[in-house]
Scaffold this motif. Structure first.
Motif, PDB file in Angstrom:
ATOM      1  N   THR A 153       0.840  -1.197   0.000  1.00 12.37           N
ATOM      2  CA  THR A 153       0.000   0.000   0.000  1.00 12.37           C
ATOM      3  C   THR A 153       0.875   1.247   0.000  1.00 12.37           C
ATOM      4  O   THR A 153       0.612   2.205  -0.730  1.00 12.37           O
ATOM      5  CB  THR A 153      -0.939   0.002   1.224  1.00 12.37           C
ATOM      6  N   ASN A 154       1.929   1.222   0.810  1.00 12.56           N
ATOM      7  CA  ASN A 154       2.860   2.351   0.869  1.00 12.56           C
ATOM      8  C   ASN A 154       3.536   2.579  -0.482  1.00 12.56           C
ATOM      9  O   ASN A 154       3.662   3.712  -0.945  1.00 12.56           O
ATOM     10  CB  ASN A 154       3.897   2.113   1.966  1.00 12.56           C
ATOM     11  N   VAL A 155       3.973   1.501  -1.121  1.00 14.28           N
ATOM     12  CA  VAL A 155       4.611   1.596  -2.442  1.00 14.28           C
ATOM     13  C   VAL A 155       3.632   2.194  -3.455  1.00 14.28           C
ATOM     14  O   VAL A 155       3.995   3.072  -4.241  1.00 14.28           O
ATOM     15  CB  VAL A 155       5.116   0.207  -2.907  1.00 14.28           C
ATOM     16  N   VAL A 200      10.129   5.177  -9.956  1.00 10.96           N
ATOM     17  CA  VAL A 200       9.013   4.295 -10.329  1.00 10.96           C
ATOM     18  C   VAL A 200       9.533   2.887 -10.584  1.00 10.96           C
ATOM     19  O   VAL A 200       8.918   1.898 -10.166  1.00 10.96           O
ATOM     20  CB  VAL A 200       8.255   4.845 -11.555  1.00 10.96           C
ATOM     21  N   ILE A 201      10.672   2.787 -11.247  1.00 13.33           N
ATOM     22  CA  ILE A 201      11.260   1.477 -11.519  1.00 13.33           C
ATOM     23  C   ILE A 201      11.612   0.779 -10.206  1.00 13.33           C
ATOM     24  O   ILE A 201      11.322  -0.402 -10.024  1.00 13.33           O
ATOM     25  CB  ILE A 201      12.507   1.617 -12.427  1.00 13.33           C
ATOM     26  N   ASP A 224       7.486  -3.666  -5.383  1.00 12.89           N
ATOM     27  CA  ASP A 224       6.143  -4.230  -5.405  1.00 12.89           C
ATOM     28  C   ASP A 224       6.157  -5.663  -5.944  1.00 12.89           C
ATOM     29  O   ASP A 224       5.474  -6.540  -5.410  1.00 12.89           O
ATOM     30  CB  ASP A 224       5.211  -3.353  -6.241  1.00 12.89           C
ATOM     31  N   ASN A 225       6.949  -5.896  -6.978  1.00 12.27           N
ATOM     32  CA  ASN A 225       7.070  -7.254  -7.522  1.00 12.27           C
ATOM     33  C   ASN A 225       7.670  -8.209  -6.494  1.00 12.27           C
ATOM     34  O   ASN A 225       7.241  -9.357  -6.376  1.00 12.27           O
ATOM     35  CB  ASN A 225       7.919  -7.252  -8.798  1.00 12.27           C
ATOM     36  N   MET A 256       5.832 -11.521  -4.876  1.00 16.50           N
ATOM     37  CA  MET A 256       6.391 -12.874  -4.843  1.00 16.50           C
ATOM     38  C   MET A 256       6.415 -13.420  -3.417  1.00 16.50           C
ATOM     39  O   MET A 256       6.082 -14.586  -3.183  1.00 16.50           O
ATOM     40  CB  MET A 256       7.800 -12.875  -5.440  1.00 16.50           C
ATOM     41  N   GLU A 257       6.799 -12.569  -2.451  1.00 15.32           N
ATOM     42  CA  GLU A 257       6.797 -12.994  -1.049  1.00 15.32           C
ATOM     43  C   GLU A 257       5.390 -13.366  -0.610  1.00 15.32           C
ATOM     44  O   GLU A 257       5.183 -14.373   0.075  1.00 15.32           O
ATOM     45  CB  GLU A 257       7.343 -11.882  -0.152  1.00 15.32           C
ATOM     46  N   GLN A 258       4.426 -12.534  -1.006  1.00 20.27           N
ATOM     47  CA  GLN A 258       3.038 -12.781  -0.624  1.00 20.27           C
ATOM     48  C   GLN A 258       2.548 -14.107  -1.187  1.00 20.27           C
ATOM     49  O   GLN A 258       1.914 -14.898  -0.483  1.00 20.27           O
ATOM     50  CB  GLN A 258       2.158 -11.636  -1.126  1.00 20.27           C
ATOM     51  N   LYS A 259       2.850 -14.384  -2.447  1.00 20.53           N
ATOM     52  CA  LYS A 259       2.413 -15.642  -3.057  1.00 20.53           C
ATOM     53  C   LYS A 259       3.064 -16.841  -2.381  1.00 20.53           C
ATOM     54  O   LYS A 259       2.419 -17.865  -2.169  1.00 20.53           O
ATOM     55  CB  LYS A 259       2.721 -15.628  -4.555  1.00 20.53           C
TER      56      LYS A 259
END
Length: 115
Positions: free
Chosen positions: A32-34, A68-69, A75-76, A80-83
């Motif tokens: 959310t912060n990102v 942004v990059i 975020d990516n 991956m951590e979340q998955k």
């Protein structure tokens, strides 16, 4: 004795499930912060479409901004951590359900033998 082993394992699994849920909450907060940071950068590039003639051209370039990059990469990584955590959490939840069923079966078999 067997029942206490089941119960101990169930409590341990529930504790790990709680830990994974806390980690998921933390990752969600970070994502959310990102997203908020990215939105601020995008707004800087967009400007005011009614007054700024270059706003349309600038809005096309926001994705090339190093910030942004970096935020996109973060975020990516969080995704991956979340998955990974969700996969482990699902497996642990199924194992907990199986253990609870085994405990139930053990209780039923124990009661039947006593009767």
């Amino acid at each position: 004795m067997t029942m206490s082993c089941y119960q101990l394992n169930i409590f341990a699994m529930q504790s790990r499930i709680n830990k994974f849920n806390r980690q998921l909450t933390s990752i969600s907060d970070k994502r959310t912060n990102v997203t908020m940071q990215m939105n601020q950068i995008i707004k800087q590039y967009q400007g005011d479409y009614d007054k700024d003639v270059t706003a349309t051209e600038n809005s096309k370039n926001w994705s090339e901004d190093p910030k942004v990059i970096l935020l996109t990469n973060q975020d990516n990584k969080f995704d991956m951590e979340q998955k990974t955590i969700e996969t482990e959490l699902n497996a642990l939840t199924k194992a907990l359900e199986n253990l609870e069923k085994a405990q139930e079966t053990c209780i039923k078999n124990g009661v039947a033998k006593l009767a």
